[in-house]
Motif scaffolding. Structure first.
Motif, PDB file in Angstrom:
ATOM      1  N   GLU A  15      -0.968 -44.189  83.792  1.00 49.94           N
ATOM      2  CA  GLU A  15      -1.846 -43.629  84.683  1.00 49.94           C
ATOM      3  C   GLU A  15      -2.921 -42.931  84.034  1.00 49.94           C
ATOM      4  N   GLN A  16      -3.147 -43.199  82.836  1.00 44.14           N
ATOM      5  CA  GLN A  16      -4.172 -42.402  82.051  1.00 44.14           C
ATOM      6  C   GLN A  16      -5.717 -42.635  82.738  1.00 44.14           C
ATOM      7  N   PRO A  17      -6.078 -43.880  82.871  1.00 50.13           N
ATOM      8  CA  PRO A  17      -7.374 -43.881  83.339  1.00 50.13           C
ATOM      9  C   PRO A  17      -7.786 -43.233  84.458  1.00 50.13           C
ATOM     10  N   GLU A  18      -6.769 -43.143  85.518  1.00 50.53           N
ATOM     11  CA  GLU A  18      -7.032 -42.466  86.768  1.00 50.53           C
ATOM     12  C   GLU A  18      -7.106 -40.881  86.161  1.00 50.53           C
ATOM     13  N   ALA A  19      -6.335 -40.474  85.335  1.00 51.17           N
ATOM     14  CA  ALA A  19      -6.320 -38.888  84.851  1.00 51.17           C
ATOM     15  C   ALA A  19      -7.614 -38.782  84.258  1.00 51.17           C
ATOM     16  N   ILE A  20      -8.080 -39.537  83.487  1.00 54.68           N
ATOM     17  CA  ILE A  20      -9.376 -39.190  82.877  1.00 54.68           C
ATOM     18  C   ILE A  20     -10.568 -39.088  84.029  1.00 54.68           C
ATOM     19  N   ARG A  21     -10.412 -40.122  84.689  1.00 54.11           N
ATOM     20  CA  ARG A  21     -11.336 -40.206  85.959  1.00 54.11           C
ATOM     21  C   ARG A  21     -11.615 -38.862  86.810  1.00 54.11           C
ATOM     22  N   THR A  22     -10.250 -38.417  87.102  1.00 54.57           N
ATOM     23  CA  THR A  22     -10.211 -37.294  87.978  1.00 54.57           C
ATOM     24  C   THR A  22     -10.408 -36.057  87.577  1.00 54.57           C
ATOM     25  N   THR A  23     -10.310 -36.070  86.069  1.00 56.70           N
ATOM     26  CA  THR A  23     -10.597 -34.959  85.341  1.00 56.70           C
ATOM     27  C   THR A  23     -12.012 -34.683  84.979  1.00 56.70           C
ATOM     28  N   ILE A  24     -12.698 -35.822  84.687  1.00 54.10           N
ATOM     29  CA  ILE A  24     -14.186 -35.657  84.272  1.00 54.10           C
ATOM     30  C   ILE A  24     -15.236 -35.444  85.437  1.00 54.10           C
TER      31      ILE A  24
END
Ligand code: M6R
Length: 367
Positions: A15-24
């Motif tokens: 899930e990390q790609p999505e987590a980074i996207r949602t965060t930044i």
């Protein structure tokens, strides 16, 4: 609820790609960091002369990366402290200083106590927290949520990567405020950061098989070392913790150049070395340390950029895990992924449930 994955750990890694996207993404406006809603503007942060980052475990390791990045581009001295040390040490912080607290749960007892102490001493506090409405989030002067979503697995993965992402945005904003980088350079860095979700996805898709294979070589290991320099050293600390936490294999992380001051005596054919080399300027230095441990019998697993792998002489490393070269400063975001996957499969191969390692709790609310 594991969405087809056997464990939360591997689900959360994926899930990390999505987590980074949602965060930044909500924190970027017109190509520049936008943290106004978190109480951060160039005006509110431009006068801080010293920064202390306080946290525990993986969150502290995100702070180590933050230190290298902030000092490099914003030229503000950063001290990283373990919360349980900071709180009992009469630390030198006060008015005019910024104390950053990083915590996934927002409830870690030592981190919360450290934040309260920092406030009491007159410092301004900035919390980087994942759990909405948690104690640390409520009490901080400024707050940036990592938007990783709930992290269930005890080993932290997607929370760490979003902590890094937030540290970068903050460092960029601070560098703008301190006028140590131009607006154009800041835009370039922000744009590079927005490409990281894709880069992380690429690493997940392309490294998993190699990591899975290398993990089979670690099953019977009793002890190993992680080495790196600079940002690669900061990242090695996280790689080492992740592995020991879920595989119960003893491991330590060492600044590569420090090995010959004692620790190299541990090296023999039974102590593998995982070396991280992503920072172009110091790659030759790390490689020379790799040659040293190899000549003492160690099996070497090298995590490095594709560019570094191309120039590697035959036989320097036993296994090479290649990751694509992105902006140098941002390399920890992609380089952590193989370290997480390696830890995951080593845990599985040793018959351990990586989601619930023994003796550990997801949130450490007692000191
Ligand atoms: O909730 P926190 O981020 O404050 O937790 C800090 C550490 O307990 C935590 O990162 C721990 O080291 C992880 N289990 C490591 O994977």
């Amino acid at each position: 609820e594991k969405g087809g994955y056997p464990h939360f750990m591997i689900k959360e890694i994926s899930e990390q790609p999505e987590a980074i996207r949602t965060t930044i993404m909500p924190r970027i406006k017109e190509g520049l960091p936008f943290l106004e809603e978190c109480g951060i503007t160039t005006e509110t942060i431009k006068n801080f002369k010293n920064i202390t980052i306080v946290a525990c475990g993986t969150a502290m390791h995100a702070g180590m990366v933050g230190k290298y990045v902030i000092e490099d581009i914003a030229r503000v001295p950063v001290n990283v402290d373990i919360a349980s040390e900071f709180r009992y040490r009469n630390p030198i912080v006060g008015e005019g200083d910024l104390v950053i607290i990083i915590s996934q749960s927002g409830e870690t007892a030592d981190s919360l106590a450290a934040m309260r102490l920092a406030k009491q001493k007159g410092a301004k506090t900035l919390a980087i927290v994942n759990a909405k409405g948690s104690s640390i989030a409520r009490e901080a002067d400024m707050l940036i949520y990592t938007l990783a979503g709930p992290e269930i697995s005890v080993p932290s993965t997607k929370a760490y990567i979003t902590q890094l992402s937030v540290m970068y945005l903050f460092a960029f904003e601070l560098a703008l405020a301190k006028e140590t980088i131009s607006t154009a350079e800041c835009k370039r860095l922000v744009s590079a950061l927005t490409k990281m979700p894709e880069a992380v996805q690429y690493v997940i898709d392309n490294c998993e098989d190699t990591c899975k294979f290398v993990a089979t070589k670690l099953v019977a290991t009793d002890s190993l070392l992680y080495i790196g320099r600079g940002l690669d050293y900061a990242l090695s600390m996280e790689g080492s913790l992740k592995l020991k936490e879920v595989s119960y294999i003893h491991s330590e992380s060492y600044a590569a150049g420090e090995l010959k001051h004692g620790t190299i005596s541990l090296i023999d054919e039974d102590v593998p070395v995982i070396a991280v080399a992503t920072q172009t300027g110091i790659i030759p230095k790390t490689i020379s340390n790799v040659v040293e441990v190899k000549s003492r019998g160690a099996k070497v697993i090298l995590v490095c950029t594709d560019a570094c792998a191309r120039e590697l002489k035959d036989g320097v490393a036993d296994y090479v895990i290649e990751i694509p070269h992105t902006d140098e400063l941002l390399m920890p975001i992609t380089a952590v992924v193989p370290l997480q996957i390696l830890a995951y499969y080593t845990s599985i191969n040793r018959g351990i449930d990586p989601d619930k390692p023994k003796n550990l709790a997801k949130s450490v609310t007692v000191e």
